[in-house]
Design an enzyme around this catalytic site. Structure first.
Site, short mmCIF file in Angstrom:
data_model
loop_
_atom_site.label_atom_id
_atom_site.label_comp_id
_atom_site.label_asym_id
_atom_site.label_seq_id
_atom_site.Cartn_x
_atom_site.Cartn_y
_atom_site.Cartn_z
N ARG A 152 0.84 -1.21 0.00
CA ARG A 152 0.00 0.00 0.00
C ARG A 152 0.87 1.25 0.00
NH1 ARG A 152 -1.88 1.56 4.52
NH2 ARG A 152 -2.80 -0.40 5.24
N LYS B 128 -5.89 9.31 -19.06
CA LYS B 128 -6.10 9.98 -20.33
C LYS B 128 -4.90 9.75 -21.25
CE LYS B 128 -9.79 11.26 -18.11
NZ LYS B 128 -9.88 12.51 -17.38
N ASP C 201 -2.53 20.82 -13.07
CA ASP C 201 -3.16 19.68 -13.73
C ASP C 201 -2.83 19.80 -15.21
OD1 ASP C 201 -4.81 17.88 -15.03
OD2 ASP C 201 -6.55 18.24 -13.74
N TYR D 6 -11.56 20.96 -14.24
CA TYR D 6 -12.15 19.62 -14.29
C TYR D 6 -13.26 19.51 -13.26
CZ TYR D 6 -12.58 14.59 -14.21
OH TYR D 6 -13.08 13.32 -14.24
C1 LIG Z 1 -10.04 12.82 -16.05
C2 LIG Z 1 -9.43 14.02 -15.44
C3 LIG Z 1 -9.16 14.08 -14.08
C4 LIG Z 1 -9.52 12.95 -13.12
O1 LIG Z 1 -8.87 11.76 -13.45
P1 LIG Z 1 -9.51 10.31 -13.09
O2 LIG Z 1 -8.46 9.35 -13.48
O3 LIG Z 1 -10.78 10.20 -13.87
O4 LIG Z 1 -9.77 10.32 -11.62
C5 LIG Z 1 -8.56 15.22 -13.57
N1 LIG Z 1 -8.25 16.26 -14.37
C6 LIG Z 1 -8.49 16.24 -15.70
C7 LIG Z 1 -8.12 17.41 -16.53
C8 LIG Z 1 -9.10 15.12 -16.27
O5 LIG Z 1 -9.35 15.11 -17.59
#
Ligand SMILES: *Cc1c(COP(=O)(O)O)cnc(C)c1O
Length: 387
Positions: free
Chosen positions: A52, A202, A177, A104
């Site tokens: 973990r 993504k 991000d 997001y």
């Molecule tokens: C999808 C996404 C997230 C969250 O990611 P998950 O893997 O779905 O938890 C955060 N920021 C952006 C810009 C995203 O496209």
């Protein structure tokens, strides 16, 4: 050759060139073990006790993404949300944080509903406007400035270097991000950010078959150690097989992101001024408000994400947008982004009340299909929606 002399394409294609010392395998084994041997004298010299907290399955993916972002260390998480929330949970109750008004949606919801309940003072600002950021910063109280660029779902651009200079002047850390830009197009740590976050779900993985997140830090400081503790104690750790899949996905990161960006640029230019399109939101269009900053901080493309605002005529743009999404044949009607297949969605339906997404907006994630097919499909869908 020293990996430090290699281009990032070469590092990604070979997962840093790692070869298993025992079997000579060029694809790593999947380490499934949850626990590790303690030395006879009661020490853990391997540095590993329980999976973990840490897992050898993370090593190569974390090292690769850290190198691509020019950071000190990376940390994998069970999702992008687990990665992002770990940053906020490493702050203390009472800390003031700035986040963008356009960001997001799930993270914005968590910040407004849970982070505040835990005592963080969350303030949403127009992060594209350095003057607004400057006004909102409270020196000595603001501990974190959260940036997303390009930002969902309007693809607004924040000047990372300018915002980081302001934040640092007030004693705040900066986290970015960078899910949409990826290290292929932007390296936020080089522009002054302290932490980079990716929904590895993504582009990093790129095949719509894995939920994962990652953070990369510029320095291995106390805040980073707190983040690693949050991961270990709250348990937002990625699985071993998922770590292996992510490493495999990243081998083609540069090819995929460049192809998607080039196609997105073509699609944006094609539909700008189109008779059925009110506006194209894409930072790679010269008339886009963020173009000048994007051209400076993104290299080799403006990303694979864009939005179309659909003209509605008598029945309204929302009806026409939903009808357009209903008529596509090649594009897939689904949420998410960054996969090989192109996706389309009516974003306001996903986000609901309070969304900054206008009702006539379709969010497009451009994949790696032939761009002519993608344009032709949107053309016929728009034509049928305006029947
Ligand atoms: C999808 C996404 C997230 C969250 O990611 P998950 O893997 O779905 O938890 C955060 N920021 C952006 C810009 C995203 O496209």
């Amino acid at each position: 050759m020293d990996p430090k002399d290699l281009q990032p394409e070469s590092l990604a294609a070979q997962s840093l060139g790692w070869v298993d010392p025992v079997t000579k395998a060029i694809s790593p084994p999947i380490h499934a073990s949850t626990t590790f041997i303690r030395d006879a004298d009661n020490q853990y010299r391997s540095g590993r006790g329980y999976a973990r907290a840490d897992n050898p399955a993370f090593d190569q993916a974390e090292a690769l993404i850290a190198q691509l972002e020019h950071g000190a260390q990376g940390a994998l998480f069970a999702s992008g949300m687990a990665a992002a929330t770990a940053v906020f949970q490493s702050l203390a109750p009472g800390d003031h944080v700035l986040a963008p008004k356009v960001m997001y949606w799930s993270l914005r919801n968590w910040l407004m509903n849970f982070a505040t309940a835990w005592g963080l003072k969350v303030e949403l600002v127009d992060m594209t406007d350095p003057a607004a950021v400057h006004t909102a910063l409270r020196p000595g109280q603001t501990r974190l400035v959260w940036i997303e660029t390009p930002a969902n779902p309007l693809w607004t651009i924040t000047d990372i270097a300018a915002t980081a200079a302001l934040a640092h002047g007030a004693g705040a850390r900066v986290a970015v991000d960078s899910t949409v830009a990826t290290p292929v197009l932007t390296r936020p740590l080089e522009l002054g950010a302290d932490i980079v976050m990716h929904a590895a779900t993504k582009y990093l993985n790129g095949h719509s078959d894995l939920i994962a997140g990652v953070l990369v830090t510029r320095t291995d400081d106390d805040f980073w150690k707190r983040i690693k503790t949050v991961r270990a104690q709250l348990g937002g750790t990625l699985g071993s097989f998922e770590s292996w899949l992510l490493l495999r996905g990243m081998r083609t990161l540069y090819l995929r992101v460049r192809a998607a960006s080039a196609s997105a640029q073509r699609i944006a230019e094609h539909f700008a001024g189109h008779r059925h399109v009110e506006a194209v939101l894409y930072p790679g269009l010269r008339e886009a408000p963020g173009y000048a900053v994007a051209a400076r901080q993104m290299q080799g493309g403006f990303g694979g994400m864009l939005s179309l605002r659909v003209k509605g005529g008598a029945s309204g743009g929302e009806t026409a947008a939903i009808a357009t999404a209903a008529h596509v044949q090649l594009w897939k009607r689904a949420t998410s982004l960054g996969g090989t297949e192109s996706l389309i969605e009516h974003r306001a339906s996903v986000e609901g009340a309070g969304t900054p997404a206008p009702p006539d907006l379709l969010r497009l994630s451009v994949g790696i299909e032939h761009v002519d097919d993608l344009i032709a499909d949107l053309e016929q869908a728009l034509a049928r929606a305006h029947g």
